[in-house]
Design an enzyme around this catalytic site. Structure first.
Site, PDB file in Angstrom:
ATOM      1  N   GLU B  34       0.856  -1.190   0.000  1.00 44.36           N
ATOM      2  CA  GLU B  34       0.000   0.000   0.000  1.00 44.36           C
ATOM      3  C   GLU B  34       0.887   1.234   0.000  1.00 44.36           C
ATOM      4  OE1 GLU B  34      -3.285   0.995  -0.195  1.00 44.36           O
ATOM      5  OE2 GLU B  34      -2.300   2.940  -0.037  1.00 44.36           O
ATOM      6  N   HIS B  52     -25.168  -0.527  -1.865  1.00 42.66           N
ATOM      7  CA  HIS B  52     -26.021  -0.345  -3.033  1.00 42.66           C
ATOM      8  C   HIS B  52     -26.884  -1.572  -3.283  1.00 42.66           C
ATOM      9  CE1 HIS B  52     -24.867   3.528  -4.714  1.00 42.66           C
ATOM     10  NE2 HIS B  52     -23.635   3.283  -4.321  1.00 42.66           N
ATOM     11  N   VAL B 173       4.368   1.133  -5.686  1.00 46.57           N
ATOM     12  CA  VAL B 173       4.958   0.291  -6.730  1.00 46.57           C
ATOM     13  C   VAL B 173       5.383   1.182  -7.899  1.00 46.57           C
ATOM     14  CG1 VAL B 173       4.516  -1.559  -8.388  1.00 46.57           C
ATOM     15  CG2 VAL B 173       3.671  -1.742  -6.029  1.00 46.57           C
ATOM     16  N   SER B 346     -17.823   2.783  -8.138  1.00 45.45           N
ATOM     17  CA  SER B 346     -19.106   2.464  -7.530  1.00 45.45           C
ATOM     18  C   SER B 346     -19.806   1.384  -8.357  1.00 45.45           C
ATOM     19  CB  SER B 346     -19.973   3.720  -7.488  1.00 45.45           C
ATOM     20  OG  SER B 346     -21.180   3.433  -6.852  1.00 45.45           O
ATOM     21  N   CYS B 408     -12.487  11.852  23.538  1.00 41.75           N
ATOM     22  CA  CYS B 408     -13.170  12.637  22.509  1.00 41.75           C
ATOM     23  C   CYS B 408     -14.587  12.882  22.994  1.00 41.75           C
ATOM     24  CB  CYS B 408     -13.181  11.868  21.182  1.00 41.75           C
ATOM     25  SG  CYS B 408     -14.345  12.520  19.966  1.00 41.75           S
ATOM     26  N   CYS B 410     -17.054  14.798  21.694  1.00 42.52           N
ATOM     27  CA  CYS B 410     -18.161  14.849  20.728  1.00 42.52           C
ATOM     28  C   CYS B 410     -18.672  13.445  20.406  1.00 42.52           C
ATOM     29  CB  CYS B 410     -17.714  15.530  19.444  1.00 42.52           C
ATOM     30  SG  CYS B 410     -17.134  17.208  19.680  1.00 42.52           S
ATOM     31  N   CYS B 445     -16.374  19.261  17.019  1.00 44.50           N
ATOM     32  CA  CYS B 445     -15.259  20.145  17.382  1.00 44.50           C
ATOM     33  C   CYS B 445     -14.000  19.785  16.610  1.00 44.50           C
ATOM     34  CB  CYS B 445     -15.038  20.204  18.883  1.00 44.50           C
ATOM     35  SG  CYS B 445     -13.856  19.037  19.558  1.00 44.50           S
ATOM     36  N   CYS B 450      -9.812  16.635  21.689  1.00 46.88           N
ATOM     37  CA  CYS B 450      -9.081  15.370  21.849  1.00 46.88           C
ATOM     38  C   CYS B 450      -7.730  15.312  21.168  1.00 46.88           C
ATOM     39  CB  CYS B 450      -9.942  14.195  21.392  1.00 46.88           C
ATOM     40  SG  CYS B 450     -10.221  14.128  19.611  1.00 46.88           S
TER      41      CYS B 450
END
Lengths: 412, 484
Positions: B34, B52, B173, B346, B408, B410, B445, B450
Site C-alpha cells: 500500500e 447499493h 509500486v 461504484s 473525545c 463529541c 469540534c 481530543c
C-alpha cells in the site's frame, strides 16, 4: 442514586465562582464535575497576564487567576470530581458521569451549566482547499505550546482576529516563529483593542481587515494560503488575490457555547447567543438548571464570567431551599443593531444586570431599555464595539406591566 | 523483503483487503503493498458509504451482478467482521412529469435487475417513510443500506492480517519485472518484493499498474465528487438516503445520505477532471452542495457543517468504443499468475467480497489452492463505549478504568479505545489512523478537545518524537519540535 443539592458541570472560572458563592450562601452540598485532571478550565493554558483587573483590581496570569478560586473552593471544602466527564443530563436533573471508578448517576436538586465554549473550526466555516496538516485553531495551538511544550510551526498565518489568535500571534513571535499576518474578514477587529495594541502592533505584525483566506494549498503539510480582499457582503473581490507561503494556519474565527448537554436536558437555546434562554436569575427554560459564563454567551473578559457566575448563586440557593423561583413573564428582545442580550426574560419585580454586545462598531451612542413607550433605562457610551461586552444594572422600579421590553442602541 | 511471497496484492483499499482476506482462506504467503500509511486512504475512504442495491447499473454487467450478491450477503459479512450497518432502504424521488418519466425508466430497470422489494410510491407514502423527504413520486428500495467504509475496509484488512497476510505501508509500486523463473519482482519504495502472483487492486493507480503487469494500457478518466458532512443534530432528521431522479445523462446530482454513525453526507457533486488527482474542495462546489442539498433536505444548513471532503472515482474507458468499462477482473494467457482489476468504482464497496471471490476463482484456474484450516472469518472490532447501554459501560469501566476517561467528547470515545487503536494489528500510527478506528476527532469540534490527547498518547505508547507524529501521510508532520 447519589443525591446532591447542586451539581456544577465544569470546573473553569464560571463553575468555580458559582461553587464558592453557593457555599458561602450555606448550600452545603455542592459538587463540581471537571473533565480535565485539574480545575481551572481554559485558564490553565492562558499563561499571559491581564486577568483580574475588573474582578480583583490586579493583573494575573490565567493560572494565577483560577488558583484564587481553586484555593477558595478548597478552603470551603467544596467537593470536586476531576478527570470525570458528564455524558448525559436528563430534564429531571439526573447527571451521568464517566469516571475511572465507574459510571455514576447523580440526582441534583439544581444544576449549574458551566461547560464553556469550543472554537469554530475550518470545517464549520467550509474554507476551500486541500486538507494538509498544520491547520490549528488558536486554542489548540495554545494548548500544545503552553501545556505540552510543543511547537506547531514556524511560518505562521492567522485567520481571524479573535482574542486567542491575537494572544497566539505574540506567543509565536516570542518563541521565535514568524507571524506573517493576521487576516480578518470583517472591516473591524474581532478582538479587544488592548490585544491589537499589545499583541500585533508592538511586534509589527500586520492586520489586514476585510480579508479572508479563500484557499488552502498543500498536499502533506500546508504550504500556503490564498487570501483575498472581501466586499461589504464578504465576497472575495476579484483581482485582489495574494498568495502567502506558510507552514501553519491558525484559526481564530469565533467561539461557540458548548450546549450539547443542555440540549439533552431539554434546555431551549437562543440562536443569537447559541446559549440558553435565561431569566434574570440565569435560570434556563428547565427549572433548577442555571447557566453562566461562556456556555451562556461568549464573554470578552474572564472577570465578567466570574461575576456572572457569582450573581446566580443567590437565586440558585433560593431555588434549592424553596423549590421554585418567581415566574419571569416579561420578554426582553434586542433591536437588530444589538447582537444579543442576557437575560432574555425577567420577572419585573427585581433589579437585574443586562449584558449585551452591539453587532457593528458605533461611535458616541445611547443604549435604551424601553417597555412600550416608556424608557426604563438609558446608558450613554463614548463608543461601542462588538469585541466588548456592555453591562449595566437595570432597576425594576419603572417596570409596571407585563409588556415586552426592547433594548436598542442609538448613535448620536 | 522477508523472503518470497506466493501472492502480492498491490493496493490496500477495500478491494485489495477483500482479496487478501479471501485468499487467506488458503495456504499462501500473501503481502499487501500500500502506498499510503493506512488502508482506505483513496477511493475506499472517500465515498458515500452506501450498500447499493444494484438498481443503478444495467442488467448483465459484472458490477450489477457483484453488487446484488454483495448486498444480499451483507448481514452475514457484517456479523463476521463486526461492521455496523443498517439496511435502511433508500428513496429516489421525483418532482414533475419529466422526472417521473425518467424515474419510471429506472424503476423498470430495477424490476429487470431483480432488485428485491422495490416499489413505486406516491407523495403520501414518501412522507410515511421519511417525513423530511419530499417528492411527487419515488422508488423505494428496501434492500439498500448504509455502512462505514473505513470500518469495513479496516475490518477486512485486520481479518486478513489475523489470518497471516502481511501489510506493507508506504510502498508505492514503481515498476514490475518478471524473472526467468516466472517470479514477479515488484519494485516499491523501500525495495523489491518477489512474488509468484501479482494482483492489481490499486484503484486510482490501476491504469498505471496494468501495463507494468503486462496488461493493456487504459486512459484514466476521473470524476471528482465533493461532499459536506453535517452534524448529528441534522442526522436526527434523516432515516434513509434520499436521491434525486437521475439527470438526463443518467447521473445522480447531489443527494443526502445518513451515515451509520448518525451524521449526514451531502453530495457528491460531479466534475470530470481528466487525469489530475486533486483533492481540494472548491468554493463553487461548496455553494452547489448547499443549494442542491437544501432542496432535498431542509436541514442542510451552514450551522451543521462539520467538514468537507473530496472523493475521486477512477473510471476506465474501453480503448475501442471509449465507453466506460464494466468492472474488469482480467487474466491473460501471456501473463500467467496475474490478475488485473481495472475500472472498479461504484458500487465497489458493496461488491468488494464478490469481486474478491472472483479473483480467487481466477487464481484457482491456474493452480490448486490448499485450504488454510486455521482460517478464522470472525474479526472483532474495538468495542465502542458510546454504543453501549449504561450498565454495560459501567461494567467495562470497572474492568478497565481507561474506559472511564472520555478523550473525545463529541463522539464519546474513551482512552481505552484510543489505546487499542494505537496498537492496531496493522501497525498504523497516524492521527487519521486512530480517527478511522475510533471516530475520535470526527465530531463537531474536529479534534479541538481530543487532538492534544491523541498526539500525546501516540508519543507515549509508541515512544515517538514530537516531529515523528503524522496527520495521515509522509510529510504531513504535526509539530516542528519542542517550544523549549
Amino acid at each position: 442514586m447519589e443525591r446532591r443539592d447542586v451539581v456544577i458541570i465544569g470546573g473553569g472560572p464560571a463553575g468555580l465562582a458559582a461553587a464558592v458563592e453557593l457555599k458561602k450562601r450555606n448550600i452545603a452540598d455542592v459538587l463540581i464535575i471537571e473533565r480535565e485532571k485539574q480545575l481551572g478550565g481554559i485558564l490553565r493554558q492562558c499563561i499571559h497576564d491581564g486577568f483580574g483587573l475588573t474582578r480583583f483590581g490586579e493583573s494575573f496570569s490565567g493560572p494565577e487567576y483560577s488558583q484564587r478560586f481553586i484555593d477558595e473552593a478548597a478552603a470551603l471544602g467544596i467537593d470536586a470530581m476531576t478527570n470525570a466527564t458528564v455524558i448525559d443530563l436528563s430534564p429531571d436533573k439526573v447527571v451521568t458521569v464517566a469516571a475511572q471508578d465507574g459510571l455514576k448517576r447523580i440526582q441534583a436538586n439544581a444544576v449549574i451549566l458551566a461547560m464553556g465554549c469550543r472554537e469554530r473550526t475550518r470545517g464549520a466555516l467550509a474554507i476551500p482547499g486541500s486538507r494538509p496538516s498544520g491547520i490549528y485553531t488558536a486554542g489548540v495551538a495554545q494548548s500544545y505550546m503552553n501545556l505540552y511544550n510543543t511547537m506547531v510551526g514556524k511560518e505562521i498565518v492567522i485567520m481571524g482576529s479573535g482574542d486567542i489568535g491575537l494572544i497566539m500571534a505574540r506567543r509565536f513571535t516570542l518563541e521565535g516563529a514568524h507571524v506573517k499576518a493576521v487576516f480578518e474578514v470583517l472591516p473591524y477587529p474581532s478582538g479587544l483593542p488592548r490585544n491589537i495594541e499589545q499583541c500585533l502592533n508592538d511586534y509589527d505584525i500586520p492586520l489586514y481587515l476585510s480579508h479572508s483566506v479563500i484557499n488552502i494549498v498543500g498536499d502533506k503539510r500546508i504550504e500556503g494560503v490564498e487570501v483575498a480582499q472581501v466586499d461589504a457582503r464578504m465576497n472575495p473581490i476579484s483581482g485582489t488575490n495574494r498568495y502567502f507561503p506558510c507552514d501553519t494556519l491558525i484559526l481564530s474565527v469565533g467561539l461557540i457555547p458548548e450546549n450539547e448537554l443542555s440540549l439533552a436536558a431539554g434546555v431551549e437555546l437562543d440562536v443569537r447567543t447559541k446559549g440558553a434562554f435565561v431569566d434574570e436569575s440565569h435560570q434556563t427554560s428547565v427549572p433548577g438548571v442555571f447557566a453562566a459564563g461562556n456556555v451562556l454567551h461568549v464573554h470578552d473578559l474572564v472577570d465578567f464570567v466570574s461575576l456572572e457566575a457569582e450573581s446566580l448563586a443567590e437565586s440558585a440557593a433560593q431555588f434549592i431551599r424553596e423549590g421554585e423561583l418567581p415566574a419571569c413573564g416579561i420578554a426582553l428582545t434586542p433591536s437588530p443593531e444589538i447582537g444579543h442580550i442576557i437575560p432574555q426574560k425577567i420577572s419585573g419585580t427585581r433589579d437585574f444586570q443586562l449584558s449585551l454586545r452591539v453587532r457593528k462598531p458605533v461611535g458616541k451612542c445611547k443604549i435604551v431599555v424601553r417597555q412600550g413607550e416608556r424608557e426604563i433605562k438609558s446608558v450613554s457610551l463614548p463608543k461601542a464595539i462588538p469585541a466588548e461586552m456592555i453591562q449595566f444594572a437595570v432597576s425594576c422600579e419603572k417596570i409596571s406591566s407585563g409588556e415586552p421590553i426592547e433594548v436598542s442602541v442609538y448613535e448620536r | 523483503m522477508d523472503g518470497v511471497f506466493d501472492v502480492a496484492i498491490i493496493g490496500g483499499g477495500v478491494i485489495g483487503s477483500a482479496v487478501a482476506r479471501e485468499l487467506s482462506r488458503y495456504q499462501l504467503r500473501i503481502c499487501v503493498l500500500e502506498k499510503e500509511l493506512d488502508v482506505c486512504n483513496g477511493v475506499s475512504g472517500r465515498n458515500t458509504g452506501l450498500l447499493h442495491s444494484g438498481i443503478l447499473n444495467e442488467e448483465g454487467l459484472l458490477r450489477t451482478e457483484c453488487c446484488k450478491e454483495g448486498n444480499a450477503e451483507f448481514e452475514q459479512v457484517a456479523r463476521e467482521l463486526d461492521v455496523p450497518f443498517r439496511r435502511c432502504g433508500k428513496l429516489i424521488v421525483s418532482f414533475g412529469e419529466e422526472e417521473r418519466i425518467r424515474l419510471e425508466g429506472l424503476y423498470r430497470r430495477g424490476l429487470k435487475n431483480g432488485i428485491p422489494g422495490i416499489r413505486m410510491i406516491g407523495h403520501d407514502e414518501i412522507k410515511e417513510i421519511e417525513p423530511n423527504a419530499d417528492g411527487d413520486f419515488a422508488i423505494f428500495i428496501p434492500s439498500a443500506g448504509i455502512l462505514c467504509p473505513f470500518t469495513y475496509t479496516i475490518a477486512l484488512a485486520e481479518n486478513a492480517a489475523m489470518n497471516g497476510v502481511t501489510y506493507y505501508f508506504n510502498e508505492e509500486v514503481t515498476g514490475i519485472a518478471r524473472a526467468g523463473d516466472g517470479m514477479f519482482a515488484i519494485h516499491a519504495t523501500s525495495g523489491t518484493f518477489v512474488s509468484r502472483w501479482a494482483i492489481n487492486c490499486s484503484g486510482l493507480s490501476s491504469y498505471q499498474i496494468s501495463p507494468m503487469l503486462g496488461f493493456d494500457s487504459y486512459k484514466p478518466k476521473r470524476v471528482k465528487g465533493q461532499y459536506e458532512i453535517l452534524d448529528k443534530k441534522a442526522g436526527a432528521y434523516l432515516s434513509l438516503p434520499i436521491y434525486p431522479t437521475p439527470n438526463e445523462y443518467g447521473a445522480f446530482d447531489v443527494h443526502v445520505t445518513p451515515t451509520i454513525e448518525g451524521n449526514v453526507l451531502v453530495g457528491p457533486t460531479i466534475e470530470n477532471i481528466g487525469t489530475e488527482l486533486d483533492y481540494s474542495a472548491t468554493q463553487e462546489m461548496i455553494n452547489t452542495l448547499g443549494c442542491s442539498g437544501e432542496k432535498l433536505f431542509a436541514q442542510v444548513k451552514r450551522d451543521y457543517y462539520i467538514r468537507n471532503y473530496v472523493g475521486i472515482f477512477p473510471t476506465a474507458e474501453d480503448p475501442l468504443t471509449h465507453a466506460e468499462l464494466d468492472f474488469q477482473i482480467q487474466t491473460k494467457p501471456s501473463v500467467p499468475h496475474a490478475v488485473n482489476l481495472v475500472g472498479i468504482n461504484s458500487p465497489g464497496l458493496t461488491s468488494a467480497l464478490p469481486i474478491a471471490r472472483r479473483v480467487v476463482a481466477k487464481v484457482k484456474e491456474q493452480e490448486l489452492l490448499i485450504v488454510n484450516k486455521t482460517f478464522n472469518p470472525v474479526r472483532k472490532g474495538i468495542v465502542r463505549f458510546s454504543s453501549l447501554e449504561r450498565e454495560e459501560q459501567d461494567r467495562l469501566i470497572r474492568q478497565n478504568p481507561d474506559y472511564g476517561e472520555i478523550y473525545c467528547r463529541c463522539e464519546c470515545v474513551t482512552k481505552a479505545e484510543i489505546k487499542q487503536a494505537i496498537h492496531n494489528v496493522l501497525g498504523v500510527c497516524t492521527i487519521s489512523g486512530i480517527k478511522y478506528r475510533t471516530r475520535a476527532s470526527m465530531g463537531r469540534c474536529q479534534g479541538g478537545y481530543c487532538e492534544t490527547r491523541l498526539t500525546a498518547m501516540l508519543q507515549d505508547e509508541l515512544r515517538l518524537d514530537k516531529t515523528d507524529i503524522l496527520l495521515n501521510k509522509k510529510g504531513a508532520y504535526m509539530f516542528t519540535g519542542k517550544v523549549k
